[in-house]
Structure formats: structure tokens, C-alpha cells
Scaffold this motif. Structure first.
Motif, short mmCIF file in Angstrom:
data_model
loop_
_atom_site.label_atom_id
_atom_site.label_comp_id
_atom_site.label_asym_id
_atom_site.label_seq_id
_atom_site.Cartn_x
_atom_site.Cartn_y
_atom_site.Cartn_z
N ALA A 33 -20.35 30.98 65.10
CA ALA A 33 -18.93 31.00 65.46
C ALA A 33 -18.46 32.34 66.02
O ALA A 33 -17.74 32.36 67.04
CB ALA A 33 -18.09 30.60 64.25
N ALA A 40 -13.23 31.24 72.94
CA ALA A 40 -12.18 30.32 72.50
C ALA A 40 -10.82 31.00 72.49
O ALA A 40 -9.81 30.38 72.85
CB ALA A 40 -12.52 29.78 71.10
N ALA A 174 -17.31 22.02 75.61
CA ALA A 174 -16.67 21.48 74.41
C ALA A 174 -17.24 22.13 73.14
O ALA A 174 -16.51 22.46 72.20
CB ALA A 174 -16.84 19.96 74.35
N GLY A 175 -18.58 22.31 73.11
CA GLY A 175 -19.20 22.92 71.93
C GLY A 175 -18.77 24.36 71.72
O GLY A 175 -18.56 24.80 70.59
N LEU A 177 -15.93 25.70 72.60
CA LEU A 177 -14.57 25.68 72.06
C LEU A 177 -14.57 25.28 70.58
O LEU A 177 -13.83 25.85 69.77
CB LEU A 177 -13.70 24.71 72.86
CG LEU A 177 -13.33 25.17 74.28
CD1 LEU A 177 -12.55 24.07 75.00
CD2 LEU A 177 -12.50 26.44 74.22
N PHE A 178 -15.40 24.32 70.22
CA PHE A 178 -15.47 23.88 68.82
C PHE A 178 -15.93 25.02 67.91
O PHE A 178 -15.32 25.31 66.87
CB PHE A 178 -16.42 22.69 68.70
CG PHE A 178 -16.77 22.35 67.27
CD1 PHE A 178 -15.85 21.72 66.45
CD2 PHE A 178 -18.00 22.70 66.75
CE1 PHE A 178 -16.17 21.43 65.13
CE2 PHE A 178 -18.33 22.41 65.44
CZ PHE A 178 -17.42 21.76 64.62
N LEU A 179 -17.00 25.71 68.32
CA LEU A 179 -17.51 26.81 67.49
C LEU A 179 -16.56 28.00 67.47
O LEU A 179 -16.36 28.64 66.44
CB LEU A 179 -18.88 27.25 68.00
CG LEU A 179 -20.04 26.29 67.75
CD1 LEU A 179 -21.29 26.78 68.46
CD2 LEU A 179 -20.31 26.14 66.26
N ARG A 181 -13.36 28.00 67.75
CA ARG A 181 -12.15 27.72 66.96
C ARG A 181 -12.45 27.43 65.49
O ARG A 181 -11.53 27.23 64.71
CB ARG A 181 -11.42 26.52 67.57
CG ARG A 181 -10.82 26.80 68.92
CD ARG A 181 -10.36 25.52 69.57
NE ARG A 181 -9.69 25.76 70.85
CZ ARG A 181 -9.43 24.82 71.74
NH1 ARG A 181 -9.82 23.56 71.49
NH2 ARG A 181 -8.81 25.11 72.86
N ARG A 182 -13.72 27.45 65.16
CA ARG A 182 -14.10 27.11 63.79
C ARG A 182 -13.62 28.18 62.81
O ARG A 182 -13.78 29.37 63.05
CB ARG A 182 -15.63 26.97 63.69
CG ARG A 182 -16.14 26.68 62.29
CD ARG A 182 -17.65 26.57 62.28
NE ARG A 182 -18.17 26.42 60.94
CZ ARG A 182 -18.19 25.30 60.25
NH1 ARG A 182 -17.71 24.20 60.81
NH2 ARG A 182 -18.67 25.26 59.02
N THR A 206 -12.34 34.98 62.85
CA THR A 206 -11.29 34.13 63.41
C THR A 206 -9.91 34.77 63.28
O THR A 206 -9.09 34.66 64.19
CB THR A 206 -11.30 32.77 62.69
OG1 THR A 206 -11.33 32.99 61.27
CG2 THR A 206 -12.51 31.96 63.08
#
Length: 657
Positions: A33, A40, A174-175, A177-179, A181-182, A206
């Protein structure tokens, strides 16, 4: 048959395996992440920027611009058509109809360009959402890739790589952004304090990446924080604009971002790589809970606050030590563990030279001590005699030595000698008196030449400045440098060198806690340590012992003054003074009064400096290294006692006895 028990027996291992697999997956995602968090964050920031611009006012401006652009294009097309018709109707380029059509075409074309520019600006002010833009961009390569896969495929061999590559790019977007924003899970122990929990949560990547730009820290990204015996440790990744030194300069912004308490200590230093920094927040100390009372089982001089390991400063001939600290910080206590080790070692003994008397009085029953005398002049004479005796002892041993290292042979006079000078500034002041002018030269000779014949020196001072307590002759001959809390600036440089502040040697930041110190010896870093404390009761409990004496010379006793013969009183010599244009006879100047024993160190330093010729506060401050406020207070106290007299800005010796 108990089917429930049988089911649980089968299901529990499966459940444990699933849980372990889920934890491993979560840990892997947490590790990935931080790498995608900046992407992200930039994506979300751009999306927010675009959404903020999509206002009704900007939409209306876009519609008007589109309408004007459409009208301008239509007008330009009509003008171009009319120009072509006029050109076809007449071959004469100067024909009025052709000239009018040409002018109208140029005007319409210019208007269309202006309308197109305004439409472009309106679209910029009312942009499409980032999701719409992403869909368009991905569609631009998905459709051609799908067509290419269809054209290149045969019934027996499907060419999937064009479409697969395109779909892979969509999945990567997409991956990421997913990681990015995790929410990374920060493992918090149950024994963390409320402050440590808050700091750990705010050091999470984060949280940091979302708020770093607000504090001017964009381009930095934290790694996973860890709790250690020394507090919280967290690595920081730096982009090309940052360095560890630049981040350290922004320490106030880092504190504000983390919401850190003012009294909480924080250190920012270089990390494991050139593009890494390390933040250490001292919420804990590895010495917490450790009794700092010295015992014979304790190693070295104290405990490292970061690692909890014992810090050793060897009892070793030639390893001379400079110890410094402000009044009340434990400067005199700092060398006591070394002396205790010397007392307990059959091959060692110690000598305490203490111009201030306090330490010498405590050790005199078991060690050779000089300085416990109440009379100041007698004390100075004995200190000078001790320096001479040590010099003669050095020469005796040099004549006996058979190798490069002195080896005690069991005889008391040949033991290794630990010589402690508890107030070096007093020795420096002493060297300014004519009868003791070479005392520093004697000690310098001992420091440089007596290493090989079993001598080790400790030079302790509470005035660590180059002019007062740490002259060049002292600094150049020391091997280890121990500092408790001192004043910032000159004192730090006098102890640890001119680059002390740049390299993190800042004993002024030790919070004024007695017994807390920094040690510069070999490869040791500026991590603080806590010193063992040898109590007065331990010293008093040591058995009486015969003090060491050199066999070639003993310290001569200071003879008592002979009684004055009864002779006729002699009129004191007169001196000439000038009064206006005439010379008059005046009585001799009053002798300087004796120095009382109850003066503070600052007052004693000021009085001695005035006796040496200083006559203003500025001259006294420069000579003693004291700050102007301390000088002014000491002068006022001495004036009240009659030891000094003040006439305007001029200060002179007073007449009090």
C-alpha cells in the motif's frame, strides 16, 4: 455419534488455515500500500480539483462557448463558400466582389479561432470528471486492441495478447487505486499510552500522505511505524527534492502534523539509504525501570536509553576523559563509577585533585586526595606540588619501563593511576598566577607522555568553554568526551568539536535531567545514556586505605608562617598619583581580600577574573564564558558583600576582608 464434535474437529483446522491465509494476504497488501499511496493521493487530488471546477457558472460559460463556437464555425464555412463562388465568377483578383469575399472570409476565420480558444478555456474551467477521462482513455486502446485481436485470430489460434494487454492496463489502474486507498492496519500493542497510539496512527502512510501537503511536506512518505524500547521509530521515503537534513529542518512542521506534545523529544536523522530518513520519537527510554544506583555488578558508566545496553568507558591507561556539565547536572558524580572500579582493582588506585574541596573531603579516607585544605593558598600550593610529584613519578616509571605498556608488578607504588581533576577551570585560572604559571604545562606533559606508564586522567569542568574550562591543550589530549546538560552553542563545540551541532551532538537538549549524558567515544552515536549513581554513603562505607605516594618524592608540607619579629613599625611605602597637573603621595593600594569559601562557582570565577585584570561585565563574560545575566548577578552579589566595588561600568576589587 456426536456429529457436532466431529464437524468442529474437521472445521477448526480449515478455519485456522483460512485465517492464516487471510492474515498473510492482508500483510502483503499492507506492505504494498505505501508504494501506491502517492499515486492514489494525486489521483484523488486531481479528481477533487475537477469536481470543484464543475460549478453551474462554469457550465453556463461552457454552453455559451460551445454555442459561440458553433456559430463561428458556421459563419466561417459560409464565408469560405462565398469566397470560392466569387473566385469562380471572376478571374480578376482586384474585382470588388472577390476582394469583399476575401475580407469576409479572413474575418470569419479569425472569429472562429477566437471562439475555439474560448471554448478550450471553458472546457478547462469545466473539465470532465477524472472517471470520464479514464473511461475515454481506456476505450481509446480497448477498442483497437479488441479489433486487432479479432483480425489476428484464426479458428485454431486466437490472438489474445492485444486485448489482454489493454485489459491488463485497466486492471493495473484499478489495482493501484485500490492499494493506494487502502487503510493500512497499524498494529497497536495493548501497553501503548494514549499519546503513542495517536502518534502511531498519524505516522501511518495513509494519514501522512493525506495531510503532508498541508504542512509543506509533500514528497515525503512514511513507512510502517514501530514501537521499540526507545519509543517510536519510523522510516520516511524522500523524493528528489528532499534530504534527511532538509526534513530535520522542518521538524516543527512534522510535530504539527503529528500533533506531538512540546516536551516529547524527537530526532530526525539519515535512514538506511540516501533517499530515506528516520524519525525517532522518544516516548520511552530503555533505561525506564532500571535502578541507576551503582553496584559492583554494573558494567561501565551507565545505560543506553535507546538500546538498554550497558555503556562502557574503560578503566585503561591512556584513555583520558573530558567530563563536562552545568552546575547540578552531576558532573562530579559522572566519574565516581570509574573511581569505584579503580578502588576495587588491585592493579589500580585513584588520585582526586579537587580545587573546590567537596569531592576530596569525601574520598580522603581511602584515596590520595589534594584540595581538602580549607586555606585557599595552601590548597593551590598542594595542587601544584601534586602536579610536580606526578611528573617525577612519570619520569621514574619511564626509567623502569621495559616495554611499550606499563604492567603493575604488585607493589603499591607501581599501580596504575587514575587521576581525577574535578574542576579544570580552577586549574586554568591557577595557571594565570605567576608562581603556578607552568601548572598546565606539567599536566599537558603528563597527558601526552604518561599514557605508556599507567596513567589515566579525567578532566571535569562545569565551565566547558575554550577560554575557561577546555583550552586547546586539554581537548587535544582527550580520548573520550562525556557531557551532561550544558549551555547551547560554544560549550557544545568546545566539547564535541566545531561540527557538533550538525552531527547531532547537542547535550543542551538533554532536558536538564541530572545524570543524563552523551558520550563520544570510538564509534558511539549521539544517543543519550543514564549514568550510574554512586551515593555519598557508598563512598563513606569504603574501608580506610593507605593512599598512594610516589617513592621518589612526597608532597612537601606547606610550612606555617613564621611569627613576625618585633620590630619598629615601618611606614608603608608611598606611591605617586596624579591629581590634575600635580603629583601627590598616596598610600599603597589595598591588597585583594581573601576569597570566602561559601562563594558559588560563578561568583568565584568572576572574583578571580577581576583580580586578573578584568574591569567590565563584558570582559568578565568573555574570560569566564558565563552569560551576561549570570555575570551581572554574580557581580551584584559580590558588591553587596564588599568583595567588589563598582563605579559606573568599571568594576574593581573591594576592600572587605
Amino acid at each position: 455419534m456426536d456429529y457436532t464434535a466431529a464437524f468442529r474437529k474437521v472445521a477448526e483446522p480449515t478455519k485456522s488455515a483460512w485465517k492464516a491465509s487471510a492474515d498473510a494476504t492482508a500483510n502483503t497488501l499492507d506492505a504494498l500500500a505505501p508504494a501506491f499511496a502517492p499515486f492514489a493521493a494525486r489521483w484523488d487530488a486531481e479528481a477533487d480539483r475537477r469536481m470543484a471546477l464543475r460549478t453551474p457558472e462554469n457550465l453556463k460559460a461552457l454552453i455559451d462557448a460551445q454555442r459561440a463556437h458553433t456559430s463561428a464555425r458556421s459563419t466561417a464555412a459560409t464565408a469560405a463558400s462565398q469566397r470560392r463562388a466569387a473566385r469562380a465568377a471572376s478571374k480578376n483578383p482586384f474585382n470588388s466582389a472577390r476582394r469583399a469575399a476575401r475580407t469576409a472570409d479572413k474575418a470569419a476565420t479569425g472569429h472562429a479561432k477566437v471562439a475555439r480558444s474560448k471554448l478550450k478555456e471553458a472546457k478547462k474551467n469545466y473539465p470532465m470528471t477524472l472517471r470520464q477521462l479514464a473511461v475515454r482513455v481506456h476505450a481509446a486502446h480497448v477498442v483497437p486492441a479488441g479489433v486487432a485481436s479479432y483480425v489476428m485470430s484464426t479458428p485454431d489460434d486466437w490472438a489474445m495478447w492485444p486485448a489482454g494487454t489493454s485489459l491488463g492496463l485497466i486492471a493495473l489502474n484499478a489495482g493501484a487505486l485500490f492499494l493506494g486507498r487502502r487503510e493500512v492496519r497499524v498494529q497497536l500493542d495493548d501497553d501503548l499510552s494514549a499519546e503513542e497510539r495517536r502518534l502511531m496512527e498519524r505516522l501511518a502512510p495513509t494519514y501522512w500522505v493525506q495531510h503532508a501537503e498541508e504542512r509543506g511536506l509533500s514528497g515525503t512518505l512514511t513507512e510502517h511505524p514501530e514501537i521499540t524500547a526507545a519509543g517510536i521509530v519510523c522510516g520516511v521515503r524522500l523524493d528528489g527534492r528532499w534530504s534527511a537534513k532538509a526534513l530535520a529542518a522542518q521538524a516543527d512542521q512534522v510535530r504539527a502534523l503529528l500533533g506531538m506534545k512540546t516536551e516529547t523529544r524527537m530526532q530526525i536523522s539519515r535512514g538506511s539509504h540516501g533517499d530515506r530518513a528516520l524519525i525517532v520519537i522518544r516516548t520511552r527510554s530503555a533505561s525506564d525501570g532500571v535502578s541507576m544506583i551503582w553496584t559492583p555488578d554494573h558494567v561501565g558508566i551507565g545505560v543506553d536509553e535507546v538500546t538498554g545496553e550497558f555503556v562502557d568507558l574503560p578503566l585503561k591507561a591512556g584513555t583520558h576523559i573530558l567530563a563536562a556539565g552545568r552546575t547540578g547536572m552531576g558532573k562530579s558524580v559522572s566519574w565516581r563509577p570509574l573511581v569505584m572500579r579503580a578502588v576495587m582493582d588491585d592493579d589500580w588506585t585513584a588520585i582526586v585533585i579537587d580545587p573546590k574541596r567537596q569531592e576530596a573531603i569525601g574520598w580522603q579516607h581511602c584515596l590520595r586526595c589534594v584540595g581538602q585544605e580549607t586555606d585557599r593558598e595552601e590548597r593551590l600550593a598542594r595542587i601544584y606540588g601534586m602536579a610536580q610529584e606526578l611528573t617525577r613519578e612519570m619520569h621514574r616509571r619511564q626509567g623502569m619501563a621495559t616495554g611499550s605498556t606499563w604492567v603493575p608488578d604488585g607493589r603499591p607504588e607501581n599501580r596504575n593511576l587514575l587521576v581525577v581533576i574535578d574542576e579544570g577551570a580552577a586549574i586554568v585560572r591557577m595557571s594565570k598566577q605567576k608562581q603556578y604559571a607552568d601548572v598546565l604545562d606539567l599536566f599537558e606533559e603528563l597527558w601526552s607522555e604518561a599514557r605508556s606508564v599507567g596513567f589515566q586522567f579525567v578532566w571535569a569542568t562545569q565551565f566547558p568553554t575554550k577560554a575557561v574550562g577546555v583550552p586547546a591543550a586539554v581537548k587535544e589530549n582527550m580520548s573520550a568526551f562525556l557531557s551532561l546538560t550544558v549551555n547551547p552553542g560554544e560549550a557544545e563545540r568546545a566539547i564535541f568539536g566545531e561540527t557538533a551541532q550538525q552531527e547531532g551532538w547537542l547535550p543542551s537538549k538533554l532536558d536538564g535531567i541530572p545524570g543524563r549524558a552523551m558520550l563520544q567515544y570510538k564509534k558511539r552515536t549521539p544517543d543519550p545514556l543514564r549514568l550510574w549513581h554512586v551515593t555519598d554513603g557508598m563512598i563513606a562505607g569504603l574501608p580506610k586505605a593507605e593512599p598512594w605516594h610516589s617513592p621518589v618524592s612526597t608532597l612537601p608540607a606547606v610550612p606555617a608562617p613564621a611569627p613576625a619579629p618585633e620590630v619598629e613599625a615601618v611606614r608603608p611605602a608611598l606611591r605617586l598619583v596624579k591629581d590634575g597637573g600635580d603629583f601627590l603621595l598616596a598610600p599603597p593600594a589595598a591588597e585583594a581580600p581573601a576569597v570566602p569559601d561559601d562563594l558559588t562557582d560563578n561568583q568565584r570565577a568572576v572574583l578571580t577574573t577581576v583580580r586578573d585584570g578584568a574591569s567590565t561585565n563584558a570582559e568578565i563574560a568573555k574570560a569566564t564564558g558565563l552569560n551576561p545575566g549570570s555575570v551581572a548577578r554574580a557581580v551584584d552579589a559580590l558588591v553587596k558583600r564588599g568583595l567588589l566595588a563598582k563605579d559606573g561600568t568599571e568594576i574593581r576589587i573591594g576592600g572587605a576582608a
